[in-house]
Design an enzyme around this catalytic site. Structure first.
Site, short mmCIF file in Angstrom:
data_model
loop_
_atom_site.label_atom_id
_atom_site.label_comp_id
_atom_site.label_asym_id
_atom_site.label_seq_id
_atom_site.Cartn_x
_atom_site.Cartn_y
_atom_site.Cartn_z
N ASP A 152 2.69 2.52 -0.57
CA ASP A 152 3.46 1.33 -0.20
C ASP A 152 4.40 1.01 -1.36
O ASP A 152 5.47 1.60 -1.46
CB ASP A 152 2.48 0.21 0.13
CG ASP A 152 3.13 -1.09 0.59
OD1 ASP A 152 4.34 -1.11 0.83
OD2 ASP A 152 2.41 -2.11 0.70
N PHE B 77 2.07 -3.66 8.54
CA PHE B 77 0.69 -3.56 8.06
C PHE B 77 -0.15 -2.80 9.09
O PHE B 77 -0.29 -3.24 10.23
CB PHE B 77 0.09 -4.94 7.79
CG PHE B 77 -1.23 -4.83 7.10
CD1 PHE B 77 -1.30 -4.65 5.72
CD2 PHE B 77 -2.41 -4.88 7.81
CE1 PHE B 77 -2.52 -4.51 5.08
CE2 PHE B 77 -3.64 -4.75 7.18
CZ PHE B 77 -3.70 -4.56 5.81
P1 5GP Z 1 0.59 0.29 -3.17
O1 5GP Z 1 -0.13 0.19 -4.47
O2 5GP Z 1 1.33 1.59 -2.95
O3 5GP Z 1 1.48 -0.90 -2.91
O4 5GP Z 1 -0.49 0.16 -2.03
C1 5GP Z 1 -1.35 1.18 -1.81
C2 5GP Z 1 -2.67 0.62 -1.33
O5 5GP Z 1 -2.51 -0.63 -0.64
C3 5GP Z 1 -3.28 1.58 -0.37
O6 5GP Z 1 -4.23 2.38 -1.03
C4 5GP Z 1 -3.91 0.69 0.67
O7 5GP Z 1 -5.26 0.48 0.31
C5 5GP Z 1 -3.19 -0.63 0.58
N1 5GP Z 1 -2.17 -0.77 1.66
C6 5GP Z 1 -0.83 -0.73 1.55
N2 5GP Z 1 -0.24 -0.90 2.74
C7 5GP Z 1 -1.24 -1.06 3.63
C8 5GP Z 1 -1.27 -1.27 5.06
O8 5GP Z 1 -0.27 -1.31 5.78
N3 5GP Z 1 -2.51 -1.38 5.61
C9 5GP Z 1 -3.66 -1.33 4.89
N4 5GP Z 1 -4.78 -1.46 5.55
N5 5GP Z 1 -3.66 -1.12 3.56
C10 5GP Z 1 -2.46 -1.00 2.93
#
Ligand code: 5GP
Ligand code: MG
Length: 178
Positions: free
Chosen positions: A96, A145
């Site tokens: 993300d 999400f």
């Molecule tokens: P980042 O650090 O890249 O922003 O987010 C990565 C982590 O956030 C992922 O390992 C996941 O656990 C959580 N995450 C990010 N987007 C989503 C989403 O759309 N749904 C869910 N369930 N978890 C997300």
């Protein structure tokens, strides 16, 4: 629930990724470092399509405590193997902002692995806030999400066989405790 990726789409994507990893590593041993808990199902399906000798190492990262907005990231490494000198494949469910992957990569490099390759199941297009990009990402998705296939909302829905987007009705049911 709005289905974004069906069970068969997910399986086809995993088969494709496994093919690329088999071509890359051939029979060289690898250590898979999977970020828990979201990549649990991805890990389970992917490893059964790989045939090189592999070790499985788990790291727990929690950033979405009971909600859909990014909070502080906490890491727990009690189920990590020693990766010094190893060829590692770091797996996560979704990229993300990229902060999770970037932070865990930094932490891994401190233990002097021989190499680290990164693979994510889902890539939220245009959301990255970091310099690093996953080496492999199976599906690009819009900025919504998502839940299912390992991904949770408030620690639920990880067991859905597909990846879906919760709709107003699902959120209402969730709030009422069903
Ligand atoms: P980042 O650090 O890249 O922003 O987010 C990565 C982590 O956030 C992922 O390992 C996941 O656990 C959580 N995450 C990010 N987007 C989503 C989403 O759309 N749904 C869910 N369930 N978890 C997300
Ligand atoms: Mg995660």
């Amino acid at each position: 629930m709005k289905i974004l990726l069906s069970e068969s789409q997910l399986q086809a994507g995993i088969v494709d990724l496994a093919g690329r990893l088999r071509a890359r590593y051939e029979q060289r041993p690898i250590t898979i470092v999977a970020i828990m808990t979201g990549s649990l199902v991805f890990l389970a399906d992917l490893i059964r399509r790989l045939d090189m000798p592999l070790h499985i190492s788990l790291i727990q990262a929690s950033s979405y405590r009971g909600g859909t907005t990014s909070g502080d990231l906490s890491l727990s490494s009690t189920m990590m193997l020693d990766i010094t000198g190893r060829d590692c494949l770091l797996l996560d469910d979704i990229f993300d902002t990229g902060k999770t992957l970037s932070r865990i990569l930094d932490w891994m490099w401190q233990q002097q692995p021989a190499s680290v390759t990164t693979a994510v199941l889902l890539n939220k297009v245009g959301q990255s806030r970091v310099a690093v990009r996953p080496d492999y990402s199976v599906f690009d998705i819009p900025n919504e999400f998502v839940v299912g296939y390992g991904l949770d909302y408030d620690d639920l829905y990880r067991n859905l066989p597909y990846v879906g987007v919760m709709e107003a009705e699902d959120l209402r049911q969730h709030a009422s405790g069903r």
